[in-house]
Design an enzyme around this catalytic site. Structure first.
Site, PDB file in Angstrom:
ATOM      1  N   CYS A  10       0.782  -1.660  -0.234  1.00 40.63           N
ATOM      2  CA  CYS A  10      -0.204  -0.349   0.100  1.00 40.63           C
ATOM      3  C   CYS A  10       0.885   1.436  -0.221  1.00 40.63           C
ATOM      4  O   CYS A  10       2.212   1.146  -0.220  1.00 40.63           O
ATOM      5  CB  CYS A  10      -0.982   0.151   1.007  1.00 40.63           C
ATOM      6  SG  CYS A  10       0.071   0.036   2.261  1.00 40.63           S
ATOM      7  N   CYS A  82      -4.606  -1.328  -1.501  1.00 42.41           N
ATOM      8  CA  CYS A  82      -4.797  -0.248  -1.158  1.00 42.41           C
ATOM      9  C   CYS A  82      -5.202   0.658  -2.475  1.00 42.41           C
ATOM     10  O   CYS A  82      -5.705  -0.031  -3.225  1.00 42.41           O
ATOM     11  CB  CYS A  82      -4.077   1.117  -1.021  1.00 42.41           C
ATOM     12  SG  CYS A  82      -2.592   1.015  -2.547  1.00 42.41           S
ATOM     13  N   CYS A  89      -2.395   3.288  -5.907  1.00 38.24           N
ATOM     14  CA  CYS A  89      -1.707   2.686  -5.587  1.00 38.24           C
ATOM     15  C   CYS A  89       0.188   2.382  -6.275  1.00 38.24           C
ATOM     16  O   CYS A  89       0.242   2.712  -7.613  1.00 38.24           O
ATOM     17  CB  CYS A  89      -2.690   1.089  -5.663  1.00 38.24           C
ATOM     18  SG  CYS A  89      -3.619   1.411  -4.978  1.00 38.24           S
TER      19      CYS A  89
END
Length: 166
Positions: A10, A82, A89
């Site tokens: 992430c 994410c 991302c």
């Protein structure tokens, strides 16, 4: 035989990917080497540590890592956790298979400490459910399949990797 390698990513490597690493390591660490990293690493969020402690998983010794630490490494699975309409991302070259499931960034949530913890718990539980589905749908070792019971005979064979035997 070497373990397959999994990298969770992430942006900050402070909450979602840390929780995913802890969950997956706890659930499947005997079969996989599990790592996490981010494109803009920050300190691991204390609420991520706290909500994982509630289910008996200790990530208090985890540290936030940059994707740069893994340059030149190969992973069997690169999993991004994410993403939302407001941010992009990271991408990591070096994966054999890629998966992405966006989860809200709990550290960006503004509210009381209790409201924040509730969101961390919700995301943790969502990650756990999704990771279990991912494992049983795409990552289950063939030799570990279908030894659950005679009733399940024929499920999850090499021709049926889409079926979940959990």
């Amino acid at each position: 035989m070497a373990k397959e390698r999994v990298l969770f990513m992430c942006i900050h490597n402070a909450a979602r990917s840390q929780m995913a690493e802890g969950l997956f390591r706890h659930l499947h660490g005997d079969d996989f080497d599990v790592f996490s990293a981010g494109s803009d690493p920050q300190e691991v969020d204390p609420l991520a540590v706290r909500c994982m402690e509630e289910i008996g998983i200790d990530i208090s010794s985890y540290r936030s890592k940059s994707l740069k630490e893994f340059e030149g490494h190969e992973f069997d699975y690169v999993i991004t956790v994410c993403g939302n309409p407001y941010n992009a991302c990271p991408f990591f070259a070096g994966g054999k298979k890629y998966f992405k499931q966006p989860f809200e960034d709990p550290s960006a949530f503004e509210g009381t400490e209790e409201e924040k913890l509730e969101l961390f718990i919700k995301i943790r539980d969502g990650l756990k459910d999704w990771l279990e589905d991912l494992y049983y749908s795409y990552m289950l070792p063939e030799e570990g399949c279908c030894d659950l019971s005679e009733e399940m005979e024929g499920c999850c064979g090499s021709n049926d990797k889409e079926f979940s035997c959990k």
